[in-house]
Write a protein that holds these residues in place. Structure first.
Motif, PDB file in Angstrom:
ATOM      1  N   LEU A  86      -1.955 -19.197  -3.395  1.00  0.00           N
ATOM      2  CA  LEU A  86      -4.198 -19.651  -3.125  1.00  0.00           C
ATOM      3  C   LEU A  86      -3.757 -19.233  -1.619  1.00  0.00           C
ATOM      4  N   LEU A  87      -3.171 -19.833  -0.271  1.00  0.00           N
ATOM      5  CA  LEU A  87      -3.211 -19.771   0.871  1.00  0.00           C
ATOM      6  C   LEU A  87      -2.208 -18.695   1.135  1.00  0.00           C
ATOM      7  N   ARG A  88      -3.093 -17.914   1.337  1.00  0.00           N
ATOM      8  CA  ARG A  88      -2.151 -16.740   2.275  1.00  0.00           C
ATOM      9  C   ARG A  88      -1.669 -16.369   3.460  1.00  0.00           C
ATOM     10  N   HIS A  89      -1.413 -16.723   4.994  1.00  0.00           N
ATOM     11  CA  HIS A  89      -1.066 -16.158   5.614  1.00  0.00           C
ATOM     12  C   HIS A  89       0.415 -15.657   5.529  1.00  0.00           C
ATOM     13  N   SER A  90      -0.512 -14.223   5.844  1.00  0.00           N
ATOM     14  CA  SER A  90       0.888 -13.247   6.183  1.00  0.00           C
ATOM     15  C   SER A  90      -0.672 -12.169   7.069  1.00  0.00           C
ATOM     16  N   HIS A  91       0.613 -11.549   7.997  1.00  0.00           N
ATOM     17  CA  HIS A  91       0.198 -11.159   9.925  1.00  0.00           C
ATOM     18  C   HIS A  91       0.892 -10.446  10.122  1.00  0.00           C
ATOM     19  N   HIS A  92       1.236  -9.314   8.538  1.00  0.00           N
ATOM     20  CA  HIS A  92       2.159  -8.271   8.278  1.00  0.00           C
ATOM     21  C   HIS A  92       1.665  -6.912   8.522  1.00  0.00           C
ATOM     22  N   HIS A  93       1.432  -6.173   9.621  1.00  0.00           N
ATOM     23  CA  HIS A  93       1.514  -5.111   9.413  1.00  0.00           C
ATOM     24  C   HIS A  93       1.813  -3.820   9.452  1.00  0.00           C
ATOM     25  N   GLU A  94       1.499  -2.750   9.162  1.00  0.00           N
ATOM     26  CA  GLU A  94       2.319  -0.740   9.662  1.00  0.00           C
ATOM     27  C   GLU A  94       2.782  -0.749  10.472  1.00  0.00           C
ATOM     28  N   TRP A 103      -8.148  -8.097  -3.932  1.00  0.00           N
ATOM     29  CA  TRP A 103      -8.810  -8.943  -4.289  1.00  0.00           C
ATOM     30  C   TRP A 103      -8.197 -10.850  -4.339  1.00  0.00           C
ATOM     31  N   MET A 104      -7.172 -10.705  -4.223  1.00  0.00           N
ATOM     32  CA  MET A 104      -6.397 -11.991  -4.479  1.00  0.00           C
ATOM     33  C   MET A 104      -6.895 -13.163  -2.876  1.00  0.00           C
ATOM     34  N   ILE A 105      -6.890 -11.717  -1.485  1.00  0.00           N
ATOM     35  CA  ILE A 105      -6.770 -11.986  -0.548  1.00  0.00           C
ATOM     36  C   ILE A 105      -8.240 -12.734  -0.549  1.00  0.00           C
ATOM     37  N   LEU A 106      -9.354 -12.403  -1.422  1.00  0.00           N
ATOM     38  CA  LEU A 106     -10.645 -12.728  -0.939  1.00  0.00           C
ATOM     39  C   LEU A 106     -10.825 -13.774  -1.797  1.00  0.00           C
ATOM     40  N   ILE A 107     -10.375 -13.888  -3.280  1.00  0.00           N
ATOM     41  CA  ILE A 107     -10.100 -15.091  -3.845  1.00  0.00           C
ATOM     42  C   ILE A 107      -9.776 -16.410  -2.644  1.00  0.00           C
ATOM     43  N   GLY A 108      -8.357 -16.561  -2.425  1.00  0.00           N
ATOM     44  CA  GLY A 108      -8.181 -17.532  -1.933  1.00  0.00           C
ATOM     45  C   GLY A 108      -8.789 -17.457  -0.777  1.00  0.00           C
ATOM     46  N   ASP A 109      -9.068 -16.755   0.321  1.00  0.00           N
ATOM     47  CA  ASP A 109      -9.840 -16.927   1.660  1.00  0.00           C
ATOM     48  C   ASP A 109     -11.158 -17.852   0.902  1.00  0.00           C
ATOM     49  N   GLY A 110     -11.540 -17.666   0.330  1.00  0.00           N
ATOM     50  CA  GLY A 110     -12.571 -17.963  -0.165  1.00  0.00           C
ATOM     51  C   GLY A 110     -13.141 -19.885  -0.114  1.00  0.00           C
TER      52      GLY A 110
END
Length: 249
Positions: free
Chosen positions: A79-87, A107-114
Motif C-alpha cells: 500500500l506504501l511504495r517507495h521505489s526509486h528505481h528506473h531504467e 494504477w496500484m501506485i496511484l491508489i496507494g499514493d492517494g
C-alpha cells in the motif's frame, strides 16, 4: 488547506521536472536531504511536542511502536511504495524490466499514493493544531520526502505507458487528497484535541520508519568515501533546516 495544497503541488511539480529529465544524481541528493529533515522533524520537534502534552508517556510509546509496526505491515502489502528505481540507474536488470513490472503497478501506485497523501493531510492538520511552527516544519518534511517518492512513481507510470501530461495530471489529482485529509483532520482533531499528541507520534513513526528502513538503505548501496561525504553533509543540512525553521526567538 494552503499547506496541504502546496505540499502536493510543489512535490509533484518538482518530481515531474526531475523525473522527466531523469536527473538521477539529484534524486540521490534529495534522498539524503530527506533523511535529515524527516529524522530531525520527528526526533527534535514532533515527538517532544507530543510528550510535553498531558498524555500518558507509556501510551505515546505504545503508539510509536504500533505506528512502526503498522508502516511495516502496510509496506508489506504494497500500500506504501517507495521505489526509486528506473531504467539506466545502474541496477542489473535486463532492458524493459521496469516496463514489465509497471504494467500492473501503475494504477496500484496511484491508489496507494492517494491513500498516502490523504494521511499526510491529516498529519499536517494535527501538527498545525499542536503548534503552527510544527505544522510548517511537518509540511516541509513531507515535501522533502514526497519528491524522491513521486519521482519513483512518475517513472513507473511512464514505463506503464502513461504520457508525461497524463502522469502529471493523475499524480496532481492524487495530491489533492492531502487537502481532503487536512480538512477532515482539522475539523475532527479540533473537537478531540486529546488525540493530537497520538497523531503526532504516529506521524513521527512514519517518518522514522521511512527514513531508516527505506531511504538510508538506499544510501548504503554506495558506501564509497566520495559518495558518503555528500550524504552526511546533506543529512546535516536537513537537520539545520529543521532547527532554523523551529528556532524560537
Amino acid at each position: 488547506m494552503l499547506a496541504t495544497g502546496l505540499a502536493g503541488v510543489v512535490s509533484i511539480t518538482a518530481a515531474a521536472v526531475f523525473s522527466f529529465s531523469l536527473l538521477s544524481k539529484v534524486v540521490e541528493r534529495m534522498v539524503s536531504l530527506s533523511v535529515g529533515i524527516m529524522l530531525s522533524t520527528s526526533l527534535l520537534h514532533a515527538l517532544p511536542e507530543a510528550f510535553e502534552s498531558h498524555a500518558d508517556p507509556r501510551s505515546l510509546f505504545a503508539t510509536l511502536l504500533g505506528g512502526l509496526l503498522a508502516f511495516f505491515a502496510l509496506e508489506k502489502v504494497a500500500l506504501l511504495r517507495h521505489s526509486h528505481h528506473h531504467e539506466g540507474d545502474g541496477h542489473h536488470h535486463h532492458h524493459g524490466h521496469d516496463a514489465q513490472q509497471a504494467g500492473k503497478a501503475g494504477w496500484m501506485i496511484l491508489i496507494g499514493d492517494g491513500m498516502h497523501n490523504f494521511t499526510d493531510g491529516i498529519l499536517i492538520a494535527a501538527a498545525f493544531l499542536a503548534n503552527p511552527q510544527l505544522g510548517i516544519v511537518t509540511g516541509v518534511a513531507i515535501i522533502a520526502h514526497e519528491i524522491p517518492q513521486e519521482i519513483g512513481d512518475f517513472i513507473v507510470l511512464l514505463n506503464a505507458g502513461f504520457s508525461r501530461l497524463r502522469a502529471y495530471v493523475f499524480n496532481l489529482l492524487c495530491s489533492l487528497l492531502a487537502v481532503a485529509g487536512g480538512l477532515l483532520g482539522y475539523y475532527t482533531l479540533d473537537r478531540a484535541s486529546s488525540l493530537i499528541p497520538y497523531v503526532l507520534v504516529f506521524a513521527s513513526s512514519g517518518f522514522i520508519y521511512i527514513a531508516v528502513s527505506d531511504l538510508m538503505p538506499q544510501m548504503q548501496r554506495r558506501a564509497t568515501v566520495r559518495e558518503t561525504i555528500p550524504q552526511v553533509l546533506l543529512i546535516g543540512l536537513g537537520v539545520v533546516i529543521v532547527l532554523f525553521l523551529t528556532h524560537r526567538h
